[in-house]
Design a protein around this motif. Structure first.
Motif, PDB file in Angstrom:
ATOM      1  N   GLU A  45       0.842  -1.194   0.000  1.00 11.25           N
ATOM      2  CA  GLU A  45       0.000   0.000   0.000  1.00 11.25           C
ATOM      3  C   GLU A  45       0.874   1.239   0.000  1.00 11.25           C
ATOM      4  OE1 GLU A  45      -2.985  -0.473   3.370  1.00 11.25           O
ATOM      5  OE2 GLU A  45      -1.571  -2.107   3.759  1.00 11.25           O
ATOM      6  N   GLY A  46       0.236   2.373  -0.229  1.00 13.33           N
ATOM      7  CA  GLY A  46       0.912   3.628   0.013  1.00 13.33           C
ATOM      8  C   GLY A  46       1.295   4.417  -1.208  1.00 13.33           C
ATOM      9  N   LEU A  47       2.360   5.212  -1.048  1.00 16.85           N
ATOM     10  CA  LEU A  47       2.733   6.226  -2.013  1.00 16.85           C
ATOM     11  C   LEU A  47       3.218   5.659  -3.341  1.00 16.85           C
ATOM     12  CD1 LEU A  47       3.100   9.280  -2.510  1.00 16.85           C
ATOM     13  CD2 LEU A  47       5.448   9.005  -1.683  1.00 16.85           C
ATOM     14  N   LEU A  48       2.608   6.167  -4.387  1.00 19.70           N
ATOM     15  CA  LEU A  48       3.026   5.882  -5.752  1.00 19.70           C
ATOM     16  C   LEU A  48       3.063   7.224  -6.469  1.00 19.70           C
ATOM     17  CD1 LEU A  48       3.618   3.574  -7.806  1.00 19.70           C
ATOM     18  CD2 LEU A  48       1.199   3.653  -8.404  1.00 19.70           C
ATOM     19  N   LEU A  49       4.164   7.500  -7.155  1.00 23.08           N
ATOM     20  CA  LEU A  49       4.257   8.708  -7.961  1.00 23.08           C
ATOM     21  C   LEU A  49       4.007   8.344  -9.411  1.00 23.08           C
ATOM     22  CD1 LEU A  49       7.390  10.491  -6.433  1.00 23.08           C
ATOM     23  CD2 LEU A  49       4.975  10.962  -6.011  1.00 23.08           C
ATOM     24  N   LEU A  50       3.235   9.173 -10.108  1.00 22.67           N
ATOM     25  CA  LEU A  50       2.940   8.970 -11.518  1.00 22.67           C
ATOM     26  C   LEU A  50       3.222  10.273 -12.251  1.00 22.67           C
ATOM     27  CD1 LEU A  50       0.366   7.538  -9.740  1.00 22.67           C
ATOM     28  CD2 LEU A  50       0.180   6.453 -11.950  1.00 22.67           C
ATOM     29  N   THR A  51       3.736  10.170 -13.473  1.00 18.91           N
ATOM     30  CA  THR A  51       4.074  11.370 -14.229  1.00 18.91           C
ATOM     31  C   THR A  51       3.913  11.116 -15.723  1.00 18.91           C
ATOM     32  OG1 THR A  51       5.789  13.046 -14.600  1.00 18.91           O
ATOM     33  CG2 THR A  51       6.549  10.783 -14.297  1.00 18.91           C
ATOM     34  N   ASP A  52       3.805  12.204 -16.476  1.00 25.74           N
ATOM     35  CA  ASP A  52       3.770  12.114 -17.938  1.00 25.74           C
ATOM     36  C   ASP A  52       5.142  12.464 -18.533  1.00 25.74           C
ATOM     37  OD1 ASP A  52       3.863  14.848 -17.495  1.00 25.74           O
ATOM     38  OD2 ASP A  52       2.031  15.305 -18.608  1.00 25.74           O
ATOM     39  N   ASN A  53       6.157  12.621 -17.682  1.00 17.65           N
ATOM     40  CA  ASN A  53       7.501  12.991 -18.117  1.00 17.65           C
ATOM     41  C   ASN A  53       8.423  11.769 -18.006  1.00 17.65           C
ATOM     42  OD1 ASN A  53      10.350  13.862 -17.611  1.00 17.65           O
ATOM     43  ND2 ASN A  53       9.492  15.879 -18.006  1.00 17.65           N
ATOM     44  N   GLY A  54       8.854  11.233 -19.144  1.00 18.83           N
ATOM     45  CA  GLY A  54       9.680  10.026 -19.167  1.00 18.83           C
ATOM     46  C   GLY A  54      10.994  10.166 -18.425  1.00 18.83           C
ATOM     47  N   LYS A  55      11.655  11.324 -18.556  1.00 20.15           N
ATOM     48  CA  LYS A  55      12.936  11.528 -17.856  1.00 20.15           C
ATOM     49  C   LYS A  55      12.734  11.531 -16.345  1.00 20.15           C
ATOM     50  CE  LYS A  55      15.495  13.986 -21.425  1.00 20.15           C
ATOM     51  NZ  LYS A  55      16.138  15.251 -21.814  1.00 20.15           N
ATOM     52  N   LEU A  56      11.684  12.193 -15.892  1.00 16.61           N
ATOM     53  CA  LEU A  56      11.396  12.227 -14.459  1.00 16.61           C
ATOM     54  C   LEU A  56      11.023  10.835 -13.952  1.00 16.61           C
ATOM     55  CD1 LEU A  56      11.032  13.804 -11.829  1.00 16.61           C
ATOM     56  CD2 LEU A  56       8.676  14.288 -12.550  1.00 16.61           C
ATOM     57  N   GLN A  57      10.238  10.121 -14.738  1.00 16.56           N
ATOM     58  CA  GLN A  57       9.847   8.763 -14.376  1.00 16.56           C
ATOM     59  C   GLN A  57      11.093   7.907 -14.175  1.00 16.56           C
ATOM     60  OE1 GLN A  57       7.736   6.673 -17.473  1.00 16.56           O
ATOM     61  NE2 GLN A  57       6.755   5.292 -16.028  1.00 16.56           N
ATOM     62  N   HIS A  58      12.043   7.992 -15.093  1.00 12.09           N
ATOM     63  CA  HIS A  58      13.294   7.234 -14.998  1.00 12.09           C
ATOM     64  C   HIS A  58      14.092   7.666 -13.769  1.00 12.09           C
ATOM     65  CE1 HIS A  58      16.876   5.077 -16.293  1.00 12.09           C
ATOM     66  NE2 HIS A  58      17.562   6.182 -16.028  1.00 12.09           N
ATOM     67  N   ARG A  59      14.173   8.955 -13.531  1.00 14.96           N
ATOM     68  CA  ARG A  59      14.955   9.489 -12.406  1.00 14.96           C
ATOM     69  C   ARG A  59      14.405   8.999 -11.072  1.00 14.96           C
ATOM     70  NH1 ARG A  59      18.591  10.781  -9.367  1.00 14.96           N
ATOM     71  NH2 ARG A  59      18.823  12.811  -8.430  1.00 14.96           N
ATOM     72  N   ILE A  60      13.099   8.942 -10.939  1.00 20.84           N
ATOM     73  CA  ILE A  60      12.469   8.489  -9.696  1.00 20.84           C
ATOM     74  C   ILE A  60      12.618   6.982  -9.518  1.00 20.84           C
ATOM     75  CG2 ILE A  60      10.252   8.221  -8.492  1.00 20.84           C
ATOM     76  CD1 ILE A  60       9.416  10.903  -9.839  1.00 20.84           C
ATOM     77  N   ALA A  61      12.429   6.223 -10.589  1.00 16.23           N
ATOM     78  CA  ALA A  61      12.346   4.774 -10.493  1.00 16.23           C
ATOM     79  C   ALA A  61      13.684   4.050 -10.540  1.00 16.23           C
ATOM     80  CB  ALA A  61      11.446   4.231 -11.607  1.00 16.23           C
TER      81      ALA A  61
END
Length: 186
Positions: A45-61
């Motif tokens: 459960e809990g926090l999930l970040l979602l974005t429409d920015n591929g670079k940011l998605q990669h940086r977070i994950a």
């Protein structure tokens, strides 16, 4: 750019594509073209970040960026100082040794929602909570780490990714993240 934080309920699949008989992100999030930055298993459960920015998605994950993730973990039994020290020094799993983590006991979070279905209750076996912070993301890593030190995970809640937390988000709710908060990921 759109980035949101979402408080993912237990048993929700971390995908938008439908799967018969299963709840997915599409049942909660009505914003188009955002994708999860990392995974959260259906039984977590809990926090999930979602974005429409591929670079940011990669940086977070991506684990190469060593972004700290904070988990609130309910374990079976009264966790010992020795087990906490093992978690902090790294635990050997089948796919290698984990990086050192930050681990400490905590009281059950006051802001916690009821889980459906509830965690099993056994009168003769206590449970305990810990705050566990890691900077990598092996498959089901937190669960495997606590099991390896003798305290299986009963409930797993991701509380924070970097400085972005669950604070103020109800279960199943999402909210746009401001640009100021996103600067930590650049």
């Amino acid at each position: 750019m759109t980035t949101i934080r979402f408080n993912k309920p237990f048993n929700v699949l971390c995908q938008f594509s439908p799967q018969e008989g299963k709840e997915t992100l599409a049942d909660f999030i009505k914003i188009k073209d955002v994708y999860a930055a990392g995974r959260l298993d259906k039984d977590s459960e809990g926090l999930l970040l979602l974005t429409d920015n591929g670079k940011l998605q990669h940086r977070i994950a991506h684990p190469n960026h060593k972004l700290e993730k904070t988990y609130w973990v309910q374990v079976d039994g009264d966790i010992t100082d020795e087990a906490l020290k093992q978690l902090e020094s790294g635990v050997t799993l089948k796919d290698g040794k984990t990086k050192p983590a930050k681990a400490q006991r905590m009281d059950e979070p006051q802001s916690l929602w009821e889980r459906n279905p509830p965690v099993r209750f056994r009168a003769n076996i206590p449970t305990s909570w810990l705050d566990l912070r890691i900077k990598e993301g092996k498959n089901r890593q937190v669960r495997r780490m606590t099991a390896a030190v003798g305290f299986p995970t009963l409930r797993l809640i991701r509380y924070a990714i970097g400085d972005v937390t669950l604070d103020g988000l109800k279960l199943g709710e999402y909210q746009k993240v401001g640009e100021q908060i996103l600067k930590q990921f650049s």
